[in-house]
Design a protein around this motif. Structure first.
Motif, PDB file in Angstrom:
ATOM      1  N   ALA A 142       0.821  -1.209   0.000  1.00 44.99           N
ATOM      2  CA  ALA A 142       0.000   0.000   0.000  1.00 44.99           C
ATOM      3  C   ALA A 142       0.853   1.257   0.000  1.00 44.99           C
ATOM      4  N   ALA A 143       2.009   1.201   0.671  1.00 43.59           N
ATOM      5  CA  ALA A 143       2.876   2.375   0.775  1.00 43.59           C
ATOM      6  C   ALA A 143       3.698   2.612  -0.488  1.00 43.59           C
ATOM      7  N   THR A 144       4.017   1.538  -1.214  1.00 46.92           N
ATOM      8  CA  THR A 144       4.940   1.674  -2.346  1.00 46.92           C
ATOM      9  C   THR A 144       4.284   1.532  -3.717  1.00 46.92           C
ATOM     10  N   GLN A 145       3.095   0.934  -3.790  1.00 46.19           N
ATOM     11  CA  GLN A 145       2.472   0.673  -5.089  1.00 46.19           C
ATOM     12  C   GLN A 145       1.161   1.439  -5.216  1.00 46.19           C
ATOM     13  N   GLN A 146       1.142   2.435  -6.091  1.00 48.95           N
ATOM     14  CA  GLN A 146      -0.040   3.280  -6.255  1.00 48.95           C
ATOM     15  C   GLN A 146      -1.251   2.478  -6.743  1.00 48.95           C
ATOM     16  N   LYS A 147      -1.047   1.578  -7.692  1.00 48.96           N
ATOM     17  CA  LYS A 147      -2.164   0.806  -8.236  1.00 48.96           C
ATOM     18  C   LYS A 147      -2.725  -0.159  -7.197  1.00 48.96           C
ATOM     19  N   PHE A 148      -1.858  -0.665  -6.321  1.00 51.45           N
ATOM     20  CA  PHE A 148      -2.357  -1.528  -5.244  1.00 51.45           C
ATOM     21  C   PHE A 148      -3.253  -0.723  -4.307  1.00 51.45           C
ATOM     22  N   ARG A 149      -2.844   0.516  -4.022  1.00 52.47           N
ATOM     23  CA  ARG A 149      -3.666   1.379  -3.160  1.00 52.47           C
ATOM     24  C   ARG A 149      -5.021   1.642  -3.798  1.00 52.47           C
ATOM     25  N   GLU A 150      -5.014   1.871  -5.107  1.00 56.80           N
ATOM     26  CA  GLU A 150      -6.271   2.131  -5.806  1.00 56.80           C
ATOM     27  C   GLU A 150      -7.182   0.905  -5.760  1.00 56.80           C
ATOM     28  N   GLU A 151      -6.611  -0.281  -5.987  1.00 56.34           N
ATOM     29  CA  GLU A 151      -7.401  -1.520  -5.929  1.00 56.34           C
ATOM     30  C   GLU A 151      -7.923  -1.773  -4.519  1.00 56.34           C
ATOM     31  N   LEU A 152      -7.100  -1.448  -3.519  1.00 57.59           N
ATOM     32  CA  LEU A 152      -7.526  -1.625  -2.133  1.00 57.59           C
ATOM     33  C   LEU A 152      -8.686  -0.692  -1.799  1.00 57.59           C
ATOM     34  N   LYS A 153      -8.597   0.554  -2.255  1.00 57.32           N
ATOM     35  CA  LYS A 153      -9.689   1.519  -2.026  1.00 57.32           C
ATOM     36  C   LYS A 153     -10.975   1.046  -2.708  1.00 57.32           C
ATOM     37  N   ASN A 154     -10.841   0.560  -3.929  1.00 58.14           N
ATOM     38  CA  ASN A 154     -12.024   0.069  -4.648  1.00 58.14           C
ATOM     39  C   ASN A 154     -12.650  -1.130  -3.933  1.00 58.14           C
ATOM     40  N   SER A 155     -11.791  -1.992  -3.388  1.00 59.31           N
ATOM     41  CA  SER A 155     -12.293  -3.162  -2.664  1.00 59.31           C
ATOM     42  C   SER A 155     -13.034  -2.756  -1.402  1.00 59.31           C
ATOM     43  N   LEU A 156     -12.543  -1.715  -0.741  1.00 56.97           N
ATOM     44  CA  LEU A 156     -13.191  -1.234   0.478  1.00 56.97           C
ATOM     45  C   LEU A 156     -14.475  -0.471   0.168  1.00 56.97           C
ATOM     46  N   LYS A 157     -14.497   0.217  -0.972  1.00 52.31           N
ATOM     47  CA  LYS A 157     -15.674   0.995  -1.351  1.00 52.31           C
ATOM     48  C   LYS A 157     -16.833   0.118  -1.798  1.00 52.31           C
ATOM     49  N   TYR A 158     -16.511  -1.016  -2.424  1.00 50.67           N
ATOM     50  CA  TYR A 158     -17.556  -1.853  -3.020  1.00 50.67           C
ATOM     51  C   TYR A 158     -18.615  -2.300  -2.004  1.00 50.67           C
ATOM     52  N   PRO A 159     -18.239  -2.844  -0.831  1.00 48.52           N
ATOM     53  CA  PRO A 159     -19.291  -3.241   0.135  1.00 48.52           C
ATOM     54  C   PRO A 159     -20.136  -2.059   0.591  1.00 48.52           C
ATOM     55  N   LEU A 160     -19.481  -0.891   0.780  1.00 46.82           N
ATOM     56  CA  LEU A 160     -20.235   0.292   1.214  1.00 46.82           C
ATOM     57  C   LEU A 160     -21.219   0.733   0.134  1.00 46.82           C
ATOM     58  N   THR A 161     -20.761   0.700  -1.120  1.00 42.78           N
ATOM     59  CA  THR A 161     -21.639   1.068  -2.231  1.00 42.78           C
ATOM     60  C   THR A 161     -22.821   0.117  -2.334  1.00 42.78           C
ATOM     61  N   TRP A 162     -22.553  -1.173  -2.163  1.00 40.36           N
ATOM     62  CA  TRP A 162     -23.618  -2.180  -2.237  1.00 40.36           C
ATOM     63  C   TRP A 162     -24.637  -1.963  -1.125  1.00 40.36           C
TER      64      TRP A 162
END
Length: 324
Positions: A297-317
């Motif tokens: 999460a600290a070194t890979q920008q795309k990993f951070r983006e995927e992690l944010k999307n994964s966390l957002k998905y349950p909230l959106t649902w």
């Protein structure tokens, strides 16, 4: 540190570690497996394997060993055969985590420093062979630990707890096996990681100087060099993972050397500095199995983006469900 204080510390630390380590490693496995983090298939396979190994360490070393031992000391996990098998899984999962870190370090060394071998070695197929070989060999290597223990008590013909057999300290085969394991883990991995990182740094320093000189000759000094940028990202990921491993394992290795040199197999009590050193070493060792997700999460920008999307998905649902 008094017994009650240390017991309270362990009773809080290990459940927190499990509560963080389990979801963190599962999230890392799921996100990396999608292949959307901008990493090569080879690198992704190693990182998924490392996350799976770390998850196994958290389950066996933290939950089944430490947490069960603290909160359910007289459970069926304390029956001698179960306890012995549990030790095998703890040692094997620990070795898998260590040697996959070495394998990943070597893979990045080849990718950065050995351009001719890169095309043949740095492939998903090779990574799969290496990862599964490490898993199988680690379990085979640690199977003899099952026979190290004998029951501490026999109650109603049921053997309870794991007590080291006295013959373990004197029998030639056990001495040879124990010494072999001392060398294989953790000293060879520790040495290899330091060596490979040192060689990688040396290569990068020389290569970067030559690259910058070439850019100056072509009047491209102010423009971005994709080769240098990619190399920088690989190095940041490699060094943070390797550096984290070295720092968090250092205390364990210091204690390991001390008790092997001085033959200190028992302690005066919970206040004994050597006992405290041992416990701190184990705490940091187990912590190392929860840090890689933070590193990604600290070194890979795309990993951070995927992690944010994964966390957002349950909230959106949930929001969409409530609006229905």
């Amino acid at each position: 540190m008094h017994e009650t204080e240390s017991g309270l510390l362990y009773a809080i630390y290990y459940p927190v570690l499990a509560a963080v380590g389990i979801p963190a490693n599962i999230a890392a496995i799921m996100i990396l497996s999608r292949g959307k983090c901008g990493l090569s298939k080879c690198t992704t396979y190693y990182l998924v394997g490392m996350a799976a190994a770390d998850l196994l360490v958290v389950i066996t070393g933290v939950i089944l060993n430490r947490i069960v031992g603290i909160y359910f000391s007289a459970s069926y996990m304390s029956i001698t055969p179960v306890c012995s098998l549990q030790i095998v899984f703890i040692y094997a999962s620990r070795d898998i985590s260590i040697w996959l870190t070495v394998a990943f370090t070597f893979d990045r060394f080849v990718a950065i420093c050995c351009q001719k071998a890169k095309a043949k070695y740095c492939t998903k197929k090779t990574a799969a062979v290496v990862v599964w070989t490490v898993f199988v060999l680690s379990f085979l290597q640690n199977m003899p630990w099952y026979f190290k223990f004998e029951p501490l008590y026999i109650i109603d013909e049921m053997p309870w707890f794991c007590h080291t057999k006295p013959i373990f300290y004197s029998a030639p085969l056990w001495v040879i096996y124990s010494s072999f394991n001392c060398i294989v883990t953790p000293f060879i991995p520790f040495f290899l990681i330091l060596l490979l990182n040192g060689l990688t740094v040396r290569y990068i320093v020389v290569a970067n100087r030559a690259r910058r000189a070439l850019c100056r000759n072509k009047n491209l000094e102010n423009s971005k060099d994709p080769e240098l940028e990619n190399r920088k990202k690989s190095i940041v990921l490699l060094f943070t993972i390797s550096g984290s491993f070295i720092v968090l394992w250092m205390t364990f290795i210091v204690h390991f050397l001390y008790y092997r040199i001085t033959y200190t197999y028992s302690y005066m009590g919970y206040d004994d500095p050597i006992f405290i050193l041992e416990e701190v070493g184990y705490m940091l060792l187990l912590l190392s199995c929860c840090t890689n997700t933070c590193i990604y999460a600290a070194t890979q920008q795309k990993f951070r983006e995927e992690l944010k999307n994964s966390l957002k998905y349950p909230l959106t649902w949930i929001v969409q469900f409530l609006q229905c």
